[in-house]
Design a protein around this motif. Structure first.
Motif, PDB file in Angstrom:
ATOM      1  N   PRO A   7       0.816  -1.211   0.000  1.00 18.09           N
ATOM      2  CA  PRO A   7       0.000   0.000   0.000  1.00 18.09           C
ATOM      3  C   PRO A   7       0.853   1.266   0.000  1.00 18.09           C
ATOM      4  O   PRO A   7       1.928   1.311   0.604  1.00 18.09           O
ATOM      5  N   GLY A   8       0.379   2.282  -0.682  1.00 12.49           N
ATOM      6  CA  GLY A   8       1.017   3.578  -0.629  1.00 12.49           C
ATOM      7  C   GLY A   8       2.087   3.823  -1.672  1.00 12.49           C
ATOM      8  O   GLY A   8       2.676   4.902  -1.703  1.00 12.49           O
ATOM      9  N   ARG A  13       6.679   1.282  -8.961  1.00  8.14           N
ATOM     10  CA  ARG A  13       6.635  -0.178  -8.966  1.00  8.14           C
ATOM     11  C   ARG A  13       7.981  -0.713  -8.471  1.00  8.14           C
ATOM     12  O   ARG A  13       9.043  -0.244  -8.884  1.00  8.14           O
ATOM     13  N   VAL A  14       7.906  -1.701  -7.583  1.00  3.58           N
ATOM     14  CA  VAL A  14       9.107  -2.274  -6.983  1.00  3.58           C
ATOM     15  C   VAL A  14       9.150  -3.760  -7.326  1.00  3.58           C
ATOM     16  O   VAL A  14       8.188  -4.499  -7.100  1.00  3.58           O
ATOM     17  N   PHE A  15      10.289  -4.202  -7.854  1.00  5.82           N
ATOM     18  CA  PHE A  15      10.472  -5.599  -8.262  1.00  5.82           C
ATOM     19  C   PHE A  15      11.625  -6.206  -7.472  1.00  5.82           C
ATOM     20  O   PHE A  15      12.668  -5.576  -7.277  1.00  5.82           O
ATOM     21  N   LEU A  16      11.444  -7.447  -7.023  1.00  3.97           N
ATOM     22  CA  LEU A  16      12.463  -8.135  -6.245  1.00  3.97           C
ATOM     23  C   LEU A  16      13.284  -9.038  -7.153  1.00  3.97           C
ATOM     24  O   LEU A  16      12.740  -9.887  -7.869  1.00  3.97           O
ATOM     25  N   LEU A  17      14.595  -8.850  -7.125  1.00  9.60           N
ATOM     26  CA  LEU A  17      15.521  -9.678  -7.890  1.00  9.60           C
ATOM     27  C   LEU A  17      16.362 -10.470  -6.898  1.00  9.60           C
ATOM     28  O   LEU A  17      17.224  -9.921  -6.214  1.00  9.60           O
ATOM     29  N   ALA A 241       9.454   5.669  -1.268  1.00  3.52           N
ATOM     30  CA  ALA A 241       8.419   5.711  -2.296  1.00  3.52           C
ATOM     31  C   ALA A 241       7.153   6.391  -1.764  1.00  3.52           C
ATOM     32  O   ALA A 241       6.532   7.218  -2.446  1.00  3.52           O
ATOM     33  N   ARG A 242       6.788   6.055  -0.550  1.00  2.55           N
ATOM     34  CA  ARG A 242       5.586   6.647   0.042  1.00  2.55           C
ATOM     35  C   ARG A 242       5.769   8.124   0.345  1.00  2.55           C
ATOM     36  O   ARG A 242       4.800   8.876   0.403  1.00  2.55           O
ATOM     37  N   PRO A 248       6.635   9.481 -10.097  1.00  2.21           N
ATOM     38  CA  PRO A 248       5.587   8.551 -10.522  1.00  2.21           C
ATOM     39  C   PRO A 248       6.019   7.786 -11.771  1.00  2.21           C
ATOM     40  O   PRO A 248       6.599   8.357 -12.694  1.00  2.21           O
ATOM     41  N   GLY A 249       5.755   6.490 -11.749  1.00  6.43           N
ATOM     42  CA  GLY A 249       6.122   5.647 -12.876  1.00  6.43           C
ATOM     43  C   GLY A 249       7.494   5.019 -12.772  1.00  6.43           C
ATOM     44  O   GLY A 249       7.877   4.210 -13.626  1.00  6.43           O
ATOM     45  N   THR A 250       8.262   5.383 -11.731  1.00  6.90           N
ATOM     46  CA  THR A 250       9.598   4.817 -11.566  1.00  6.90           C
ATOM     47  C   THR A 250       9.510   3.315 -11.313  1.00  6.90           C
ATOM     48  O   THR A 250       8.685   2.838 -10.525  1.00  6.90           O
TER      49      THR A 250
END
Length: 266
Positions: A7-8, A13-17, A241-242, A248-250
């Motif tokens: 949330p928030g 967008r966050v992706f885990l590698l 991020a919050r 925005p859009g990163t």
């Protein structure tokens, strides 16, 4: 990669590698007959070096902080089972392990041909190994984030970034401003130059290395990550991020380190 939904985040967008940095750090350090490194009794690097030595026929020596305790814990037992010779330094001497006096003593004991890998595994060869990571990401992204203990992973990621991308490290140590100099030094040693595409955030150490708080413990448990490195980074990414620190859009790639059983290939 797995997207982290939280949330928030808004349009960030966050992706885990999931990627273990220890094999990357070791990849270009293995072309020697004898390798010595340092670590605590639960060091992932000690275990990774021992396993790499067993796989590639390299003699390995682990210099462990503190006194010997028997029976060995699982990390040191695994290292010994892989053929690593374990030796110990008292904590006062261990703090001086980078000095020429201590290094000369180790060379006198183990031979002038021994290659000494610093604690954490960060040297020029390690930087070159970590620099390969960005080129293996097929998906589009804007920022790669990683935890920072000694600076080698961040130095390498930065060096390997395509034009227009940036790297953000999260220090796990308190008072870690010196790491900015370390990252630059490692890049110069590896490539003879530095890159301007990276930064280190110093605000999410939660009291220092291996220190924690109830909030961090809850966060680590909720997301199923270890708390010393990865939880601090993820907490920092989501908090920033919050707070609107990312446009925005990163698209943020968070490197989840710490899978010591990953084989080291050369």
């Amino acid at each position: 990669m797995e997207e982290l939904l939280s949330p928030g985040l808004g349009q960030v967008r966050v992706f885990l590698l999931h990627d273990d940095n220890k094999p990357r750090k070791l990849k270009h350090n293995l072309g020697h007959p004898r390798l010595l490194t340092f670590g605590g009794a639960h060091s992932n690097l000690i275990r990774a070096v021992a396993e790499a030595g067993a796989r590639h026929g390299i003699e390995t020596i682990g210099v462990i902080r503190g006194e010997e305790h028997l029976p060995l814990n699982p990390t040191l037992a695994r290292a010994a089972a892989c053929g690593m010779t374990l030796t110990y330094l008292d904590r006062a001497s261990y703090r001086l392990k980078h000095t020429e006096q201590v290094l000369a003593g180790l060379r006198a004991r183990w031979g002038d041909d021994v290659v000494i890998l610093p604690e954490g595994g960060s040297n020029a060869a390690a930087v070159r190994g970590c620099a390969e990571l960005p080129g293996e990401i097929a998906e589009d992204y804007d920022v790669i984030c990683c935890p920072v203990g000694t600076g080698g992973t961040l130095a390498g990621i930065s060096a390997g970034l395509p034009e227009g991308k940036r790297a953000l490290g999260f220090a796990v140590l308190k008072g870690a401003g010196f790491l900015e100099g370390e990252v630059a030094r490692l890049q110069r040693e590896a490539y003879g130059r530095t890159w301007p595409n990276w930064a280190i955030n110093l605000d999410y150490h939660f009291g220092g290395y291996a220190r924690s708080t109830p909030a961090l413990e809850r966060f680590a448990a909720e997301h199923g990550v270890e708390r010393i490195y990865v939880a601090k980074m993820l907490y920092g990414i989501l908090d920033l991020a919050r707070r609107g620190a990312f446009a925005p859009g990163t698209r943020v790639v968070a490197v989840v380190t710490g899978q010591p059983s990953t084989p080291v290939d050369v």
